[in-house]
Design a protein around this motif. Structure first.
Motif, PDB file in Angstrom:
ATOM      1  N   HIS A 147     -10.691   5.095   0.243  1.00 51.38           N
ATOM      2  CA  HIS A 147     -11.419   5.673  -0.877  1.00 51.38           C
ATOM      3  C   HIS A 147     -10.585   5.456  -2.132  1.00 51.38           C
ATOM      4  N   LEU A 148     -11.157   4.783  -3.105  1.00 50.69           N
ATOM      5  CA  LEU A 148     -10.509   4.534  -4.387  1.00 50.69           C
ATOM      6  C   LEU A 148     -11.313   5.242  -5.468  1.00 50.69           C
ATOM      7  N   VAL A 149     -10.635   5.991  -6.299  1.00 57.18           N
ATOM      8  CA  VAL A 149     -11.323   6.721  -7.351  1.00 57.18           C
ATOM      9  C   VAL A 149     -10.893   6.170  -8.704  1.00 57.18           C
ATOM     10  N   ARG A 150     -11.846   6.100  -9.623  1.00 58.60           N
ATOM     11  CA  ARG A 150     -11.536   5.649 -10.983  1.00 58.60           C
ATOM     12  C   ARG A 150     -11.026   6.835 -11.792  1.00 58.60           C
ATOM     13  N   VAL A 151      -9.909   6.645 -12.488  1.00 58.18           N
ATOM     14  CA  VAL A 151      -9.304   7.714 -13.279  1.00 58.18           C
ATOM     15  C   VAL A 151      -9.163   7.264 -14.725  1.00 58.18           C
ATOM     16  N   ASP A 152      -9.091   8.245 -15.628  1.00 58.01           N
ATOM     17  CA  ASP A 152      -8.995   7.932 -17.050  1.00 58.01           C
ATOM     18  C   ASP A 152      -7.664   7.294 -17.417  1.00 58.01           C
ATOM     19  N   ASP A 153      -6.587   7.736 -16.747  1.00 56.93           N
ATOM     20  CA  ASP A 153      -5.258   7.222 -17.077  1.00 56.93           C
ATOM     21  C   ASP A 153      -4.561   6.750 -15.799  1.00 56.93           C
ATOM     22  N   PRO A 154      -4.806   5.514 -15.388  1.00 59.21           N
ATOM     23  CA  PRO A 154      -4.212   5.028 -14.138  1.00 59.21           C
ATOM     24  C   PRO A 154      -2.715   4.776 -14.218  1.00 59.21           C
ATOM     25  N   ARG A 155      -2.114   4.902 -15.396  1.00 56.48           N
ATOM     26  CA  ARG A 155      -0.671   4.659 -15.517  1.00 56.48           C
ATOM     27  C   ARG A 155       0.139   5.655 -14.702  1.00 56.48           C
ATOM     28  N   ARG A 156      -0.427   6.816 -14.408  1.00 52.69           N
ATOM     29  CA  ARG A 156       0.291   7.847 -13.662  1.00 52.69           C
ATOM     30  C   ARG A 156       0.275   7.592 -12.163  1.00 52.69           C
ATOM     31  N   PHE A 157      -0.441   6.554 -11.741  1.00 51.78           N
ATOM     32  CA  PHE A 157      -0.624   6.299 -10.314  1.00 51.78           C
ATOM     33  C   PHE A 157      -0.310   4.842  -9.993  1.00 51.78           C
ATOM     34  N   GLY A 158      -0.049   4.581  -8.717  1.00 49.76           N
ATOM     35  CA  GLY A 158      -0.140   3.210  -8.256  1.00 49.76           C
ATOM     36  C   GLY A 158      -1.608   2.829  -8.216  1.00 49.76           C
ATOM     37  N   CYS A 159      -1.930   1.595  -8.525  1.00 48.36           N
ATOM     38  CA  CYS A 159      -3.340   1.218  -8.569  1.00 48.36           C
ATOM     39  C   CYS A 159      -3.646   0.174  -7.485  1.00 48.36           C
ATOM     40  N   VAL A 160      -4.947   0.077  -7.157  1.00 46.68           N
ATOM     41  CA  VAL A 160      -5.390  -0.744  -6.037  1.00 46.68           C
ATOM     42  C   VAL A 160      -6.546  -1.638  -6.511  1.00 46.68           C
ATOM     43  N   PRO A 161      -6.261  -2.887  -6.888  1.00 42.78           N
ATOM     44  CA  PRO A 161      -7.341  -3.790  -7.303  1.00 42.78           C
ATOM     45  C   PRO A 161      -8.140  -4.293  -6.110  1.00 42.78           C
TER      46      PRO A 161
END
Length: 369
Positions: A147-161
């Motif tokens: 499950h991948l959720v879209r967030v307003d500020d992804p800089r605070r997280f590791g991201c998954v393209p």
């Protein structure tokens, strides 16, 4: 003539899938609240947080649930027992030492009964459609679905393209220029073989070892991307917000012990005339709220007392703690049996530890006491 309301149909069973809930963490960011209880057992909108998650699992038609426990492991079984009260078949597996997320998943492998396992981090409040995540997993014959959720500020997280077909292409560390707003939401579906491929008996990180290793081996990792409600309850501010969102019906739960609204007042609580309750606050069993007090967006654990004219906003007041007359508590945590003297001010992230007595008129900003 009276007309009876038919009982709702039970959920359609989700066939071929177990649930695994990881609840072994110590919740250090939530101290002092977690000194007496594991994070998933903290009272959240009237019941232990884990109750909300288990109710959503049951509503999705998943019956068999394995809890991966460690810190204060006995508390879970004492409260939930065999799970029958929630319509579930619960099992418990205790980690003798912390194994990280991947190791904790591998540690329950011998309890799995079905081809797929839906895995949950036990401190995430989410509104994702669980049957839809499972459907994505099976439609793509995935080894693991995230499950991948879209967030307003992804800089605070590791991201998954992901690519155009929704297939995961990488796991990226935190960066100032993330290539996507999609982040790991802490809910997965694993094929049983993928679980058994994780090394046993040692700590394993799913983000740093399991998932990159599966990608390198050519396994199919699929993303289920949405913008559903999602909140990590790892800090006091997030915990307060999550509880308030549950009380107000913003976050979904089948376990709320009352109707959604501005306040949830539990059995035996006394709220004096002129007191204002708002913002999704929870007033625990046996609490007392004095005349003219204002409690907004906060959680009062059982037996807490808020004096006349006091103000409690966006805060947690521990079990049997006292906030004196005219005191102001904003964005703070008051530990169990602590005392905030009359006219005191606790602001901006102050944490008052259990049993501490703050004298009348004291003012504290941004520090532990």
């Amino acid at each position: 003539m009276s007309v009876s309301t038919p009982e709702p149909d039970p959920p359609e069973p989700a066939r071929g899938v177990d649930a695994v809930v990881l609840v072994g963490g110590k919740g250090t960011r939530l101290r002092p609240l977690t000194l007496s209880a594991p994070k998933p057992m903290l009272p959240t909108a009237g019941v232990p947080f884990l109750t909300h998650l288990l109710s959503r699992i049951a509503a999705a038609g998943i019956n068999h649930v394995v809890l991966g426990t460690s810190y204060k492991a006995e508390v879970f079984q004492e409260y939930f027992g065999d799970g029958s009260r929630l319509g579930l078949d619960l099992e418990y597996v205790v980690e003798d030492e912390p194994l990280d997320t991947g190791g904790a998943i591998r540690n329950v492998a011998d309890r799995l009964r079905e081809p797929d396992a839906m895995v949950f981090n036990g401190d995430i409040l989410s509104g994702v459609d669980l049957p839809a995540v499972l459907a994505t997993h099976r439609a793509n014959a995935a080894d693991v679905t995230l499950h991948l959720v879209r967030v307003d500020d992804p800089r605070r997280f590791g991201c998954v393209p992901t690519d155009a077909d929704g297939r995961v292409t990488a796991f990226l560390e935190k960066t100032d220029n993330p290539p996507t707003d999609q982040v790991n939401a802490g809910c997965y579906v694993f094929r049983r073989e993928a679980v058994e491929s994780i090394p046993a008996g040692r700590p394993v990180s799913v983000e740093r070892e399991t998932f990159p290793g599966l990608l390198a081996s050519g396994a199919r990792l699929q993303g289920h991307v949405d913008s559903s409600y999602w909140l990590d309850l790892g800090t006091p501010a997030a915990f307060v917000r999550g509880s308030a969102d549950l009380v107000r019906g913003i976050a979904p739960s089948a376990a709320l012990p009352g109707d959604p609204g501005e306040a949830l007042v539990l059995e035996g609580a006394r709220v004096r005339e002129g007191a204002e309750l708002a913002g999704g606050c929870t007033i625990g069993a046996g609490c007392q709220v004095g005349a003219g007090a204002r409690v907004r967006g906060s959680v009062l654990f059982d037996g807490a007392v808020v004096g006349a004219g006091a103000v409690v906003e966006d805060s947690v007041i521990g079990a049997h703690a006292l906030v004196g007359d005219g005191a102001v508590v904003r964005g703070a945590v008051v530990g169990d049996k602590a005392v905030v003297g009359a006219g005191c001010e606790l602001l901006d992230g102050v944490r008052l530890w259990p049993g501490v007595h703050l004298p009348d008129g004291a003012i504290r900003f941004s520090s532990d006491v």
